[in-house]
Design an enzyme around this catalytic site. Structure first.
Site, PDB file in Angstrom:
ATOM      1  N   GLU A 162     -17.115  25.176 -12.702  1.00  0.00           N
ATOM      2  CA  GLU A 162     -17.527  26.764 -12.034  1.00  0.00           C
ATOM      3  C   GLU A 162     -18.012  26.627 -10.618  1.00  0.00           C
ATOM      4  O   GLU A 162     -17.859  27.409  -9.958  1.00  0.00           O
ATOM      5  CB  GLU A 162     -17.898  27.805 -13.268  1.00  0.00           C
ATOM      6  CG  GLU A 162     -17.080  28.080 -14.333  1.00  0.00           C
ATOM      7  CD  GLU A 162     -17.614  28.396 -15.766  1.00  0.00           C
ATOM      8  OE1 GLU A 162     -18.822  28.616 -15.453  1.00  0.00           O
ATOM      9  OE2 GLU A 162     -16.911  28.399 -16.685  1.00  0.00           O
ATOM     10  N   GLY A 222     -13.313  28.340 -21.767  1.00  0.00           N
ATOM     11  CA  GLY A 222     -13.525  29.676 -21.855  1.00  0.00           C
ATOM     12  C   GLY A 222     -11.986  30.505 -22.009  1.00  0.00           C
ATOM     13  O   GLY A 222     -12.094  31.619 -22.169  1.00  0.00           O
ATOM     14  N   HIS A 235     -20.300  21.177 -12.647  1.00  0.00           N
ATOM     15  CA  HIS A 235     -19.352  21.983 -13.414  1.00  0.00           C
ATOM     16  C   HIS A 235     -18.551  22.709 -12.809  1.00  0.00           C
ATOM     17  O   HIS A 235     -18.612  22.890 -11.682  1.00  0.00           O
ATOM     18  CB  HIS A 235     -20.367  23.094 -14.268  1.00  0.00           C
ATOM     19  CG  HIS A 235     -19.637  23.780 -15.206  1.00  0.00           C
ATOM     20  ND1 HIS A 235     -18.596  24.761 -14.983  1.00  0.00           N
ATOM     21  CD2 HIS A 235     -19.827  23.546 -16.635  1.00  0.00           C
ATOM     22  CE1 HIS A 235     -18.190  25.199 -16.260  1.00  0.00           C
ATOM     23  NE2 HIS A 235     -18.783  24.547 -17.198  1.00  0.00           N
ATOM     24  N   GLU A 264     -14.032  18.145 -19.131  1.00  0.00           N
ATOM     25  CA  GLU A 264     -13.811  19.444 -19.438  1.00  0.00           C
ATOM     26  C   GLU A 264     -12.769  19.818 -18.583  1.00  0.00           C
ATOM     27  O   GLU A 264     -12.746  20.349 -17.336  1.00  0.00           O
ATOM     28  CB  GLU A 264     -14.991  20.263 -18.839  1.00  0.00           C
ATOM     29  CG  GLU A 264     -16.220  19.953 -19.654  1.00  0.00           C
ATOM     30  CD  GLU A 264     -17.172  21.193 -19.375  1.00  0.00           C
ATOM     31  OE1 GLU A 264     -17.587  21.684 -20.531  1.00  0.00           O
ATOM     32  OE2 GLU A 264     -17.592  21.665 -18.351  1.00  0.00           O
ATOM     33  N   GLY A 270     -19.726  26.023 -24.319  1.00  0.00           N
ATOM     34  CA  GLY A 270     -19.979  27.302 -23.655  1.00  0.00           C
ATOM     35  C   GLY A 270     -20.247  28.293 -24.336  1.00  0.00           C
ATOM     36  O   GLY A 270     -21.203  28.611 -24.965  1.00  0.00           O
ATOM     37  N   GLY A 271     -19.126  29.045 -24.591  1.00  0.00           N
ATOM     38  CA  GLY A 271     -19.186  30.435 -25.563  1.00  0.00           C
ATOM     39  C   GLY A 271     -19.674  30.301 -26.684  1.00  0.00           C
ATOM     40  O   GLY A 271     -20.587  30.854 -27.247  1.00  0.00           O
ATOM     41  N   SER A 292     -13.470  25.340 -24.993  1.00  0.00           N
ATOM     42  CA  SER A 292     -13.480  26.113 -26.229  1.00  0.00           C
ATOM     43  C   SER A 292     -13.501  25.459 -27.324  1.00  0.00           C
ATOM     44  O   SER A 292     -12.874  25.440 -28.414  1.00  0.00           O
ATOM     45  CB  SER A 292     -11.728  26.652 -26.135  1.00  0.00           C
ATOM     46  OG  SER A 292     -11.563  27.367 -24.904  1.00  0.00           O
ATOM     47  N   ASN A 331     -24.331  25.192 -22.907  1.00  0.00           N
ATOM     48  CA  ASN A 331     -24.481  25.816 -21.709  1.00  0.00           C
ATOM     49  C   ASN A 331     -24.021  27.319 -21.689  1.00  0.00           C
ATOM     50  O   ASN A 331     -23.159  27.746 -21.897  1.00  0.00           O
ATOM     51  CB  ASN A 331     -22.877  25.310 -20.694  1.00  0.00           C
ATOM     52  CG  ASN A 331     -23.003  25.969 -19.504  1.00  0.00           C
ATOM     53  OD1 ASN A 331     -23.981  26.532 -18.971  1.00  0.00           O
ATOM     54  ND2 ASN A 331     -21.750  25.747 -18.620  1.00  0.00           N
ATOM     55  N   TRP A 332     -25.523  27.966 -21.455  1.00  0.00           N
ATOM     56  CA  TRP A 332     -25.376  29.488 -21.678  1.00  0.00           C
ATOM     57  C   TRP A 332     -24.627  30.119 -20.553  1.00  0.00           C
ATOM     58  O   TRP A 332     -24.970  31.466 -20.621  1.00  0.00           O
ATOM     59  CB  TRP A 332     -26.972  30.007 -21.966  1.00  0.00           C
ATOM     60  CG  TRP A 332     -27.466  29.296 -23.366  1.00  0.00           C
ATOM     61  CD1 TRP A 332     -26.797  28.537 -24.004  1.00  0.00           C
ATOM     62  CD2 TRP A 332     -28.603  29.432 -23.855  1.00  0.00           C
ATOM     63  NE1 TRP A 332     -27.679  28.291 -25.267  1.00  0.00           N
ATOM     64  CE2 TRP A 332     -28.951  28.883 -25.010  1.00  0.00           C
ATOM     65  CE3 TRP A 332     -29.946  30.233 -23.091  1.00  0.00           C
ATOM     66  CZ2 TRP A 332     -29.920  28.632 -25.692  1.00  0.00           C
ATOM     67  CZ3 TRP A 332     -31.021  30.231 -24.110  1.00  0.00           C
ATOM     68  CH2 TRP A 332     -31.013  29.383 -25.421  1.00  0.00           C
ATOM     69  N   LYS A 333     -24.564  29.299 -19.284  1.00  0.00           N
ATOM     70  CA  LYS A 333     -23.968  30.161 -18.182  1.00  0.00           C
ATOM     71  C   LYS A 333     -24.684  31.267 -17.641  1.00  0.00           C
ATOM     72  O   LYS A 333     -26.103  31.179 -18.220  1.00  0.00           O
ATOM     73  CB  LYS A 333     -22.458  30.590 -18.458  1.00  0.00           C
ATOM     74  CG  LYS A 333     -21.712  29.410 -19.030  1.00  0.00           C
ATOM     75  CD  LYS A 333     -20.464  29.548 -18.773  1.00  0.00           C
ATOM     76  CE  LYS A 333     -19.396  28.572 -19.649  1.00  0.00           C
ATOM     77  NZ  LYS A 333     -18.051  28.614 -19.350  1.00  0.00           N
TER      78      LYS A 333
HETATM   79  C1  PEP Z   1     -18.352  25.104 -20.466  1.00  0.00           C
HETATM   80  O1  PEP Z   1     -18.059  25.914 -19.599  1.00  0.00           O
HETATM   81  O2  PEP Z   1     -18.849  24.098 -20.248  1.00  0.00           O
HETATM   82  C2  PEP Z   1     -17.592  25.218 -21.410  1.00  0.00           C
HETATM   83  C3  PEP Z   1     -16.993  24.206 -22.273  1.00  0.00           C
HETATM   84  O3  PEP Z   1     -17.124  26.643 -21.928  1.00  0.00           O
HETATM   85  P1  PEP Z   1     -16.255  26.929 -23.250  1.00  0.00           P
HETATM   86  O4  PEP Z   1     -17.094  26.455 -24.613  1.00  0.00           O
HETATM   87  O5  PEP Z   1     -16.640  28.611 -23.475  1.00  0.00           O
HETATM   88  O6  PEP Z   1     -15.129  26.828 -23.180  1.00  0.00           O
END
Ligand code: PEP
Length: 265
Positions: A104, A180, A102, A174, A237-238, A216, A12-14
């Site tokens: 967010e 994050g 999600h 999640e 994500g990251g 994470s 997920n490149w957000k």
């Molecule tokens: C996400 O936003 O779906 C996610 C898992 O982010 P991160 O891996 O950066 O925690």
């Protein structure tokens, strides 16, 4: 990881990477996956809306073994929804996966359980695959209410969904406090929640769904989360913004699946 379900890793490149950067990352993934293909793991990348066309084109022209997903979609067919994007628009671009609900989107853009359910229904009815995101905030976890909270999100989202669409639904657990933050859920916490989610899914007769973990995830913790956490892969994500870290997570899933398949035979 389950004995039979193949692993799935979604990046997920957000709201990161413009279309030039997205193409660059897509190309890097393509070259690296050609040299060392993921034998078992299904891979999806979910770039920002404005990058979808460029990423889908390079995936197609260079035959990169990844599917393209969107991070969100509006459940309405068309009309007065300024700033939104419809399912048919995504389909025209070659998108085959959509993240739904999600945290967010839920927290920052008022996506409540009803909108999540309507979006999930619209996505799967159109034949796209949905990744339904569920997860509790820190205060819920501290009150030890996470099982009940996540179950309520799941039941609400799946209520009334025609069983013929169940196979198009993947669930991503999640925990918000892990997204994050660099604070990954422990393997025990992930194992406990993945078991709980599978029991609830079983009760709802949604037996084929894969259960992912997100929060994470990185190259260091991926293997133990897969081996002991009981999940079928990750929503990342990251660490999905760099080819090295994303591919290391994919490799961990692949190796783990191969190991388990060997043990079975
Ligand atoms: C996400 O936003 O779906 C996610 C898992 O982010 P991160 O891996 O950066 O925690």
């Amino acid at each position: 990881m389950s004995n039979s379900r193949k692993p799935l890793v979604i990046g997920n490149w957000k709201m990161n990477l413009d279309f030039v950067e997205s193409v660059h990352l897509g190309q890097q993934l393509g070259v690296r996956l050609k040299n060392r293909p993921a034998e078992h793991t299904e891979i999806v990348v979910a770039p920002p809306f404005v990058d979808l066309r460029s990423v889908a084109s390079i995936v197609d022209s260079e035959r990169i073994p990844v599917a393209v997903g969107a991070q969100h979609v509006n459940p309405h067919e068309n009309g007065a929804h300024t700033g939104e994007v419809s399912i048919s628009m995504l389909q025209r671009l070659g998108v085959t996966w959509v993240l739904v609900g999600h945290s967010e989107r839920r927290a920052l853009y008022a996506m409540d359980d009803d909108v999540v359910a309507a979006t999930l229904r619209a996505v799967v009815r159109s034949g796209l695959r949905a990744v339904l995101c569920v997860g509790e905030a820190l205060d819920v976890r501290e009150d030890e209410e996470q099982d009940r909270f996540v179950e309520a999100q799941l039941v609400h989202a799946l209520r009334g969904l025609d069983p013929k669409y169940h196979e198009l639904v993947t669930v991503a657990y999640e925990p918000i406090w892990a997204i994050g933050t660099g604070r990954t859920a422990s393997t025990e916490q992930v194992a406990s929640m993945s078991g709980h989610l599978r029991r609830v899914l079983g009760r709802l007769l949604v037996v084929e769904s894969r259960v992912l973990y997100g929060g994470s995830v990185n190259a260091e913790n991926a293997a133990s989360l897969v081996a002991e956490g009981g999940v079928d892969g990750f929503l990342v994500g990251g660490a999905s913004l760099k080819a090295d870290s994303f591919l290391a997570i994919i490799q961990a899933c692949d190796d783990c699946y191969a190991l388990m398949a060997n043990r079975r035979s």
